[in-house]
Every structure is written in structure tokens, then in C-alpha cells.
Design a protein around this motif. Structure first.
Motif, PDB file in Angstrom:
ATOM      1  N   PRO A   1      -4.490 -10.106  -9.146  1.00 42.02           N
ATOM      2  CA  PRO A   1      -3.892 -10.529  -7.885  1.00 42.02           C
ATOM      3  C   PRO A   1      -3.929 -12.055  -7.760  1.00 42.02           C
ATOM      4  O   PRO A   1      -4.847 -12.709  -8.251  1.00 42.02           O
ATOM      5  CB  PRO A   1      -4.787  -9.869  -6.827  1.00 42.02           C
TER       6      PRO A   1
ATOM      7  N   ILE B   1       3.791 -14.887  -3.111  1.00 44.28           N
ATOM      8  CA  ILE B   1       4.272 -13.616  -2.556  1.00 44.28           C
ATOM      9  C   ILE B   1       3.897 -13.451  -1.082  1.00 44.28           C
ATOM     10  O   ILE B   1       3.946 -12.350  -0.544  1.00 44.28           O
ATOM     11  CB  ILE B   1       3.792 -12.400  -3.382  1.00 44.28           C
TER      12      ILE B   1
ATOM     13  N   TYR C   1      -5.170  -2.558 -11.096  1.00 39.51           N
ATOM     14  CA  TYR C   1      -4.135  -3.489 -10.650  1.00 39.51           C
ATOM     15  C   TYR C   1      -3.492  -4.182 -11.857  1.00 39.51           C
ATOM     16  O   TYR C   1      -2.270  -4.266 -11.964  1.00 39.51           O
ATOM     17  CB  TYR C   1      -4.728  -4.531  -9.690  1.00 39.51           C
TER      18      TYR C   1
ATOM     19  N   TYR D   1       3.551  -7.261   3.731  1.00 35.24           N
ATOM     20  CA  TYR D   1       4.205  -6.104   3.099  1.00 35.24           C
ATOM     21  C   TYR D   1       3.212  -5.231   2.343  1.00 35.24           C
ATOM     22  O   TYR D   1       3.593  -4.374   1.563  1.00 35.24           O
ATOM     23  CB  TYR D   1       5.323  -6.587   2.175  1.00 35.24           C
ATOM     24  N   HIS D   2       1.912  -5.498   2.542  1.00 33.57           N
ATOM     25  CA  HIS D   2       0.817  -4.742   1.921  1.00 33.57           C
ATOM     26  C   HIS D   2       0.775  -4.897   0.404  1.00 33.57           C
ATOM     27  O   HIS D   2       0.254  -4.028  -0.293  1.00 33.57           O
ATOM     28  CB  HIS D   2       0.841  -3.267   2.331  1.00 33.57           C
ATOM     29  N   GLU D   3       1.307  -6.026  -0.096  1.00 28.66           N
ATOM     30  CA  GLU D   3       1.154  -6.346  -1.506  1.00 28.66           C
ATOM     31  C   GLU D   3      -0.221  -6.998  -1.662  1.00 28.66           C
ATOM     32  O   GLU D   3      -0.572  -7.910  -0.908  1.00 28.66           O
ATOM     33  CB  GLU D   3       2.250  -7.310  -1.967  1.00 28.66           C
ATOM     34  N   ILE D   4      -0.989  -6.539  -2.618  1.00 26.09           N
ATOM     35  CA  ILE D   4      -2.369  -6.995  -2.768  1.00 26.09           C
ATOM     36  C   ILE D   4      -2.408  -8.435  -3.268  1.00 26.09           C
ATOM     37  O   ILE D   4      -1.808  -8.777  -4.288  1.00 26.09           O
ATOM     38  CB  ILE D   4      -3.143  -6.068  -3.714  1.00 26.09           C
TER      39      ILE D   4
ATOM     40  N   THR E   1      -4.139  -8.406   1.780  1.00 24.17           N
ATOM     41  CA  THR E   1      -2.725  -8.205   1.464  1.00 24.17           C
ATOM     42  C   THR E   1      -1.849  -9.137   2.288  1.00 24.17           C
ATOM     43  O   THR E   1      -2.299  -9.765   3.241  1.00 24.17           O
ATOM     44  CB  THR E   1      -2.283  -6.751   1.753  1.00 24.17           C
ATOM     45  N   ASN E   2      -0.573  -9.184   1.918  1.00 26.96           N
ATOM     46  CA  ASN E   2       0.407  -9.895   2.736  1.00 26.96           C
ATOM     47  C   ASN E   2       0.978  -8.906   3.755  1.00 26.96           C
ATOM     48  O   ASN E   2       0.527  -7.763   3.850  1.00 26.96           O
ATOM     49  CB  ASN E   2       1.498 -10.527   1.861  1.00 26.96           C
TER      50      ASN E   2
ATOM     51  N   ASN F   1       0.337  -4.165 -12.992  1.00 27.91           N
ATOM     52  CA  ASN F   1       1.110  -5.379 -12.728  1.00 27.91           C
ATOM     53  C   ASN F   1       1.094  -6.411 -13.851  1.00 27.91           C
ATOM     54  O   ASN F   1       1.862  -7.364 -13.811  1.00 27.91           O
ATOM     55  CB  ASN F   1       0.606  -6.035 -11.436  1.00 27.91           C
TER      56      ASN F   1
END
Length: 79
Positions: A72, A37, A64, A6-9, A3-4, A68
């Protein structure tokens, strides 16, 4: 999952050796470069009992994509 901040996968994968696989990722310039991202800064794992690692990865990717509309960002780069 990687993740980044910000915990975005950014990536969903499976392995039988987490230490080895993370070392492989950290050597790959495509993984360590910033994405649209954010940069890969964190990872976490989910142990799924009762299914094969590939089936678990497929299920997580399916969920996911359903949420979305795409895979990812780091799952979309080639080998």
C-alpha cells in the motif's frame, strides 16, 4: 487499515492501542497529505484471533501484495 474515500487501502498496520496509533498517524504530515490514489479519510480494524499482531499484519500485507503487486502507498514511505 487506512483507506481513501473509495475504500482503497492506503496503509496496513498493527497496534495494541488503536487510539494512540491513530493520533500518531494524524500528526504525521506524510500520512495526511494526498497520495496518488487519494487522501487518507477512513480507517477500519480487523481483529484476528489466534495469531500475533505482527503475523496478522504480515499476512494482510502479503495478501495485498499478491493481489496488487506492491505494498500500500503509505506502507512504502520511510519511518
Amino acid at each position: 487499515m487506512i483507506t481513501n474515500a473509495y475504500h482503497e487501502i492506503l496503509y496496513i498496520g498493527q497496534t495494541d492501542n488503536l487510539c494512540r496509533r491513530m493520533k500518531e498517524h494524524l500528526k504525521d504530515s506524510r500520512i495526511i497529505q494526498p497520495t496518488a490514489i487519494g487522501r487518507a479519510t477512513w480507517f477500519y480494524f480487523v481483529e484476528i484471533v489466534g495469531s500475533s499482531p505482527k503475523d496478522a499484519e504480515d499476512r494482510l500485507l502479503f495478501e495485498y501484495v499478491a493481489k496488487n503487486g506492491h505494498r500500500p502507498v503509505l506502507n512504502r514511505i520511510g519511518p
